[in-house]
Design an enzyme around this catalytic site. Structure first.
Site, PDB file in Angstrom:
ATOM      1  N   ASP A 140       7.815  -3.662   2.743  1.00 26.64           N
ATOM      2  CA  ASP A 140       8.550  -3.502   1.478  1.00 26.64           C
ATOM      3  C   ASP A 140       9.756  -4.436   1.390  1.00 26.64           C
ATOM      4  OD1 ASP A 140       6.702  -1.608   0.811  1.00 26.64           O
ATOM      5  OD2 ASP A 140       8.074   0.102   0.830  1.00 26.64           O
ATOM      6  N   HIS A 191      10.383  -0.667  -2.901  1.00 29.58           N
ATOM      7  CA  HIS A 191       9.927   0.613  -2.323  1.00 29.58           C
ATOM      8  C   HIS A 191       9.941   1.677  -3.421  1.00 29.58           C
ATOM      9  CE1 HIS A 191       9.533   3.942   0.490  1.00 29.58           C
ATOM     10  NE2 HIS A 191      10.772   4.362   0.299  1.00 29.58           N
ATOM     11  N   HIS A 220       2.959   0.929   7.100  1.00 26.59           N
ATOM     12  CA  HIS A 220       2.032   0.364   6.113  1.00 26.59           C
ATOM     13  C   HIS A 220       0.625   0.258   6.692  1.00 26.59           C
ATOM     14  CE1 HIS A 220       5.466  -0.424   3.535  1.00 26.59           C
ATOM     15  NE2 HIS A 220       4.624  -0.714   2.560  1.00 26.59           N
ATOM     16  N   GLU A 278      -0.250  -4.888  -1.669  1.00 26.09           N
ATOM     17  CA  GLU A 278       0.685  -5.257  -0.605  1.00 26.09           C
ATOM     18  C   GLU A 278       0.001  -6.089   0.476  1.00 26.09           C
ATOM     19  OE1 GLU A 278       4.251  -2.190  -0.483  1.00 26.09           O
ATOM     20  OE2 GLU A 278       2.396  -1.240   0.178  1.00 26.09           O
ATOM     21  N   GLU A 333       9.144   1.176   6.684  1.00 20.17           N
ATOM     22  CA  GLU A 333       8.153   2.223   6.425  1.00 20.17           C
ATOM     23  C   GLU A 333       6.769   1.798   6.940  1.00 20.17           C
ATOM     24  OE1 GLU A 333       7.125   4.613   2.352  1.00 20.17           O
ATOM     25  OE2 GLU A 333       6.839   2.451   2.268  1.00 20.17           O
ATOM     26  N   HIS A 369      -0.111   1.896  -1.984  1.00 22.40           N
ATOM     27  CA  HIS A 369       0.634   1.737  -0.734  1.00 22.40           C
ATOM     28  C   HIS A 369      -0.276   1.188   0.376  1.00 22.40           C
ATOM     29  CE1 HIS A 369       3.497   2.495   2.448  1.00 22.40           C
ATOM     30  NE2 HIS A 369       2.538   3.086   3.123  1.00 22.40           N
ATOM     31  N   GLU A 428       9.962   4.826  -3.741  1.00 20.93           N
ATOM     32  CA  GLU A 428      10.830   6.011  -3.717  1.00 20.93           C
ATOM     33  C   GLU A 428      12.300   5.707  -4.006  1.00 20.93           C
ATOM     34  OE1 GLU A 428       8.398   5.229  -1.761  1.00 20.93           O
ATOM     35  OE2 GLU A 428       7.326   6.952  -0.972  1.00 20.93           O
TER      36      GLU A 428
HETATM   37 ZN    ZN Z   1       5.069  -0.788   0.537  1.00 18.96          ZN
HETATM   38 MN    MN Z   2       7.233   1.801   0.205  1.00 16.79          MN
END
Ligand code: ZN
Ligand code: MN
Length: 254
Positions: free
Chosen positions: A45, A119, A36, A178, A34, A173, A121
């Site tokens: 992630d 992650h 970032h 992160e 994904e 996010h 989701e």
């Molecule tokens: Zn992430």
């Molecule tokens: Mn994520």
């Protein structure tokens, strides 16, 4: 415990794996691929939970299973959404993928399994995968625990790192959390020159389909510019400590 014993499932020959899998804890990191932001790569992630699982496995008798590198579709409020070149699985695909992996581990003799989720989701898809695998096993001696790594962060540390107010784990996010973790875990893939101070201004509802301009152009949803490797180290130590405590508690390890 440590001392030269291999911790990665991928590095262990099958006779040793077969012997250890029945006794030890099996750690399954699940991430995704994904975006970032401009300043970090697509693997964040997955890199994060794989690293955390390896650190946990240095402290307890455990085997780290190969990381699941794909997850459920990114959502605007927690990962920027699917208008970016992020790779998102259909819910059924993720559920059945993880169900099948768990079913195989149980067939090998695993009785203590931990899912480390990286992650946002993925959460309920993983719950469904666990439920389907446990029901199909028909066993009552298997225990599976699952947690997003952010649930392992103590409130006090959250207050220390976000003195001006915490945006929430969904909005974090590609933000301070992160970015700090990656600066500590894998600094070579982070470019702080490209980290932009952003503030997502999302509606309180979700909109389908998503449209251009709903989230900041970089894809980051929270400010990454204060991130440091030192914060990353504090986060890793806190998360690993709480994963170990939780695993010992859940499986009543001495
Ligand atoms: Zn992430
Ligand atoms: Mn994520």
């Amino acid at each position: 415990m440590g001392s030269g014993k291999k911790i990665m499932m991928a590095d262990i020959p099958w006779p040793e794996y077969q012997k250890r899998v029945a006794e030890e804890v099996v750690l399954l990191p699940v991430g995704t691929t994904e975006q970032h932001g401009y300043h970090m790569p697509l693997g964040v992630d997955a890199y994060q939970v794989e690293f955390l699982a390896q650190e946990v496995a240095k402290k307890i008798d455990a085997i780290v299973a190969p990381t699941v590198w794909y997850g459920y579709k990114s959502q605007p409020h927690s990962g920027g959404g699917q208008l970016f070149p992020t790779t998102g699985l259909n819910a059924q695909t993720l559920i059945l993928l993880v169900r099948d992996i768990l079913t195989e581990f149980i067939r090998h003799g695993a009785r203590k399994i931990v899912i480390l989720d990286g992650h946002y989701e993925n959460a309920m898809m993983l719950t469904e995968a666990v439920d389907l695998a446990l029901r199909a096993s028909g066993r009552d001696d298997v225990r599976i625990i699952k947690s997003s790594f952010v649930n392992m962060i103590d409130q006090e540390l959250t207050e220390t790192l976000w003195p001006d107010g915490f945006p929430g784990w969904d909005l974090e996010h590609a933000g301070l959390l992160e970015t700090s973790l990656m600066l500590y875990i894998k600094p070579g893939v982070v470019d702080m020159n490209k980290a932009l101070k952003v503030e997502a201004n999302l509606p309180r509802y979700e909109v389908f389909p998503q449209y251009e301009g709903l989230v900041p152009a970089s894809g980051a949803l929270a400010d990454p510019t204060r991130a440091t490797a030192e914060y990353g180290k504090m986060l890793v130590e806190n998360i690993v400590m709480n994963y170990v405590k939780s695993i010992e508690e859940a499986f009543q390890l001495g």
